[in-house]
Design an enzyme around this catalytic site. Sequence first.
Site, mmCIF file in Angstrom:
data_model
loop_
_atom_site.group_PDB
_atom_site.id
_atom_site.type_symbol
_atom_site.label_atom_id
_atom_site.label_comp_id
_atom_site.label_asym_id
_atom_site.label_seq_id
_atom_site.Cartn_x
_atom_site.Cartn_y
_atom_site.Cartn_z
ATOM 1 N N CYS A 89 0.728 -1.028 -0.062
ATOM 2 C CA CYS A 89 0.130 -0.039 -0.057
ATOM 3 C C CYS A 89 0.886 1.316 -0.044
ATOM 4 O O CYS A 89 1.639 1.537 -1.011
ATOM 5 C CB CYS A 89 -0.868 -0.007 1.089
ATOM 6 N N HIS A 177 -3.650 -5.217 -0.014
ATOM 7 C CA HIS A 177 -3.090 -5.789 1.431
ATOM 8 C C HIS A 177 -3.488 -7.274 1.495
ATOM 9 O O HIS A 177 -4.378 -7.898 1.688
ATOM 10 C CB HIS A 177 -3.921 -5.145 2.514
ATOM 11 N N GLU A 179 -1.363 -8.924 3.467
ATOM 12 C CA GLU A 179 -1.247 -9.380 4.962
ATOM 13 C C GLU A 179 -2.161 -9.305 5.918
ATOM 14 O O GLU A 179 -1.888 -9.955 7.082
ATOM 15 C CB GLU A 179 -0.039 -8.559 5.189
#
Length: 231
Positions: A89, A177, A179
């Site tokens: 990001c 994202h 993660e």
Amino acid sequence: MSVFLVLQHIECEDLGTIANAMSQRGIGYKYVRLFDGEPVPSDPGNYSGMIILGGPMNVYEEDKFPYLKDEDILIKKAVKNDMPVLGICLGGQLIAKATGAKVAKGTKKEIGWYDLKLTKDSRQDKVFNSLPGTIKVFQWHGDTFDIPDGAVHLAGSELFSNQAYRVGSRIYGLQFHLEVTQKMITQWISEYKEELSTLDYINADRIIADTPAYIDNLNRYAELFFDKFFE
């Protein structure tokens, strides 16, 4: 033992599932908590690689967040040394900026679950080739980046055509994202509720309701991706 430097911009945006992927491979990590005033190291040479996490600030807010200038210098050194670097990001935007690409506001914010489509070039990429052609990923951003000159464009979405790229052989910038955990998503919705209140086209309750349907697959894709990246 390999140790990665981790640049963290806000407490609620941490390594997430990346931490487990690293520990399984015996890779250590050291957080630099920029939001707590910890300084950006001047040289990445003491580390095996670098991970640059997300955050609510923008790459062009250097006057408000002076450490962004120091990150830019550090990233340029890492790129010159062809270190393994992963930017997520804001991190992906910072790598793009450091490699000469434009970062700017998008037409609207992309927050929640969206389809990510991989490019044809991703099939030849040693990390992205483990993923299917379309996956559902979690997004939370308003800015976007151009693909740096000479970089490989790896993925895009309907709203933002530039979602992932590779610089050199070991430097990856992601807009999405990969993660996140379910707990992180719930925490972000609480942390950023003021931002969400200004966006009538984003439904926080819908995001919470959709998350159980998508999070397990995302975590599996993340495991594949991070395994290849650290390999």
